[in-house]
Design a protein around this motif. Structure first.
Motif, PDB file in Angstrom:
ATOM      1  N   ASN A 106      -4.857  -0.291  -0.197  1.00 38.80           N
ATOM      2  CA  ASN A 106      -4.105   0.782   0.502  1.00 38.80           C
ATOM      3  C   ASN A 106      -3.018   0.294   1.340  1.00 38.80           C
ATOM      4  O   ASN A 106      -3.042   1.081   2.567  1.00 38.80           O
ATOM      5  CB  ASN A 106      -4.919   2.204   0.980  1.00 38.80           C
ATOM      6  CG  ASN A 106      -5.921   2.577   0.071  1.00 38.80           C
ATOM      7  OD1 ASN A 106      -5.661   2.762  -1.206  1.00 38.80           O
ATOM      8  ND2 ASN A 106      -7.119   2.956   0.283  1.00 38.80           N
ATOM      9  N   TYR A 160       0.186   0.583   1.131  1.00 39.52           N
ATOM     10  CA  TYR A 160       1.200   1.590   1.260  1.00 39.52           C
ATOM     11  C   TYR A 160       0.723   3.047   1.618  1.00 39.52           C
ATOM     12  O   TYR A 160      -0.515   3.184   1.143  1.00 39.52           O
ATOM     13  CB  TYR A 160       2.322   1.662   0.173  1.00 39.52           C
ATOM     14  CG  TYR A 160       2.988   0.256   0.028  1.00 39.52           C
ATOM     15  CD1 TYR A 160       3.825   0.299   0.679  1.00 39.52           C
ATOM     16  CD2 TYR A 160       2.552  -0.591  -0.955  1.00 39.52           C
ATOM     17  CE1 TYR A 160       4.713  -1.252   0.735  1.00 39.52           C
ATOM     18  CE2 TYR A 160       3.233  -1.663  -1.194  1.00 39.52           C
ATOM     19  CZ  TYR A 160       4.097  -2.233  -0.510  1.00 39.52           C
ATOM     20  OH  TYR A 160       4.820  -3.389  -0.425  1.00 39.52           O
ATOM     21  N   THR A 161       1.634   3.902   1.894  1.00 43.85           N
ATOM     22  CA  THR A 161       1.099   5.125   2.473  1.00 43.85           C
ATOM     23  C   THR A 161       0.694   5.927   1.012  1.00 43.85           C
ATOM     24  O   THR A 161      -0.297   6.896   1.097  1.00 43.85           O
ATOM     25  CB  THR A 161       1.908   6.331   3.213  1.00 43.85           C
ATOM     26  OG1 THR A 161       3.147   6.138   2.811  1.00 43.85           O
ATOM     27  CG2 THR A 161       1.938   5.511   4.609  1.00 43.85           C
ATOM     28  N   TRP A 162       1.575   5.730  -0.023  1.00 42.01           N
ATOM     29  CA  TRP A 162       1.461   6.507  -1.152  1.00 42.01           C
ATOM     30  C   TRP A 162       0.085   6.094  -1.779  1.00 42.01           C
ATOM     31  O   TRP A 162      -0.733   6.835  -2.491  1.00 42.01           O
ATOM     32  CB  TRP A 162       2.474   6.478  -2.202  1.00 42.01           C
ATOM     33  CG  TRP A 162       2.804   4.942  -2.366  1.00 42.01           C
ATOM     34  CD1 TRP A 162       3.667   4.170  -1.985  1.00 42.01           C
ATOM     35  CD2 TRP A 162       2.371   4.271  -3.783  1.00 42.01           C
ATOM     36  NE1 TRP A 162       3.750   2.942  -2.630  1.00 42.01           N
ATOM     37  CE2 TRP A 162       2.805   3.038  -3.344  1.00 42.01           C
ATOM     38  CE3 TRP A 162       1.576   4.426  -4.594  1.00 42.01           C
ATOM     39  CZ2 TRP A 162       2.569   1.928  -4.611  1.00 42.01           C
ATOM     40  CZ3 TRP A 162       1.145   3.577  -5.495  1.00 42.01           C
ATOM     41  CH2 TRP A 162       1.897   2.226  -5.323  1.00 42.01           C
ATOM     42  N   GLN A 163      -0.309   4.891  -1.675  1.00 41.97           N
ATOM     43  CA  GLN A 163      -1.567   4.232  -2.132  1.00 41.97           C
ATOM     44  C   GLN A 163      -2.854   4.980  -1.468  1.00 41.97           C
ATOM     45  O   GLN A 163      -3.772   5.313  -2.113  1.00 41.97           O
ATOM     46  CB  GLN A 163      -1.643   2.878  -1.886  1.00 41.97           C
ATOM     47  CG  GLN A 163      -0.655   2.011  -3.069  1.00 41.97           C
ATOM     48  CD  GLN A 163      -1.080   0.541  -2.566  1.00 41.97           C
ATOM     49  OE1 GLN A 163      -1.046   0.201  -1.500  1.00 41.97           O
ATOM     50  NE2 GLN A 163      -0.766  -0.263  -3.732  1.00 41.97           N
TER      51      GLN A 163
END
Length: 116
Positions: free
Chosen positions: A76, A78-81
């Motif tokens: 995770n 990245y924030t979208w992950q």
């Protein structure tokens, strides 16, 4: 030390004996109170740890190393992950909640008292 005394001849470490004559060597030129101490030179680093030999200990150390590698991985990143994994986790929790709700309803239906 060897730089200072090296010009006078080879330098040896000595070990002090308790009593004169307790020396193992039979050299006549050796002192009665001192014996030459030999050192073994080894190559390699001293910081390397040896692994234990038992199978269970080997398995434990391998599991620890595996956990350490997993911890170092960037999950995770990245924030979208992170957001997607949170959504998946919440969806799983809701699904389990609905299953538990149905199971509790079945248990309550079986528990009713029917005298006739």
């Amino acid at each position: 030390m060897t730089d200072v005394f090296g010009r006078f001849g080879p330098v040896q470490s000595v070990e002090l004996n308790e009593k004169p004559g307790a020396c193992e060597s039979s050299d006549s030129d050796a002192s009665k109170y001192f014996t030459a101490k030999r050192r073994q030179v080894t190559k390699g680093s001293r910081g390397v740890k040896a692994r234990p030999h038992s199978e269970t200990a080997n398995e434990r150390t391998l599991q620890k190393e595996k956990k350490k590698k997993e911890r170092k991985e960037l999950l995770n990143f990245y924030t979208w992950q992170h957001r997607n994994t949170q959504k998946q986790h919440i969806a799983e929790l809701r699904k389990k909640f609905e299953e538990d709700k149905q199971r509790i309803a079945v248990l309550r239906a079986q528990r009713k008292f029917r005298p006739y």
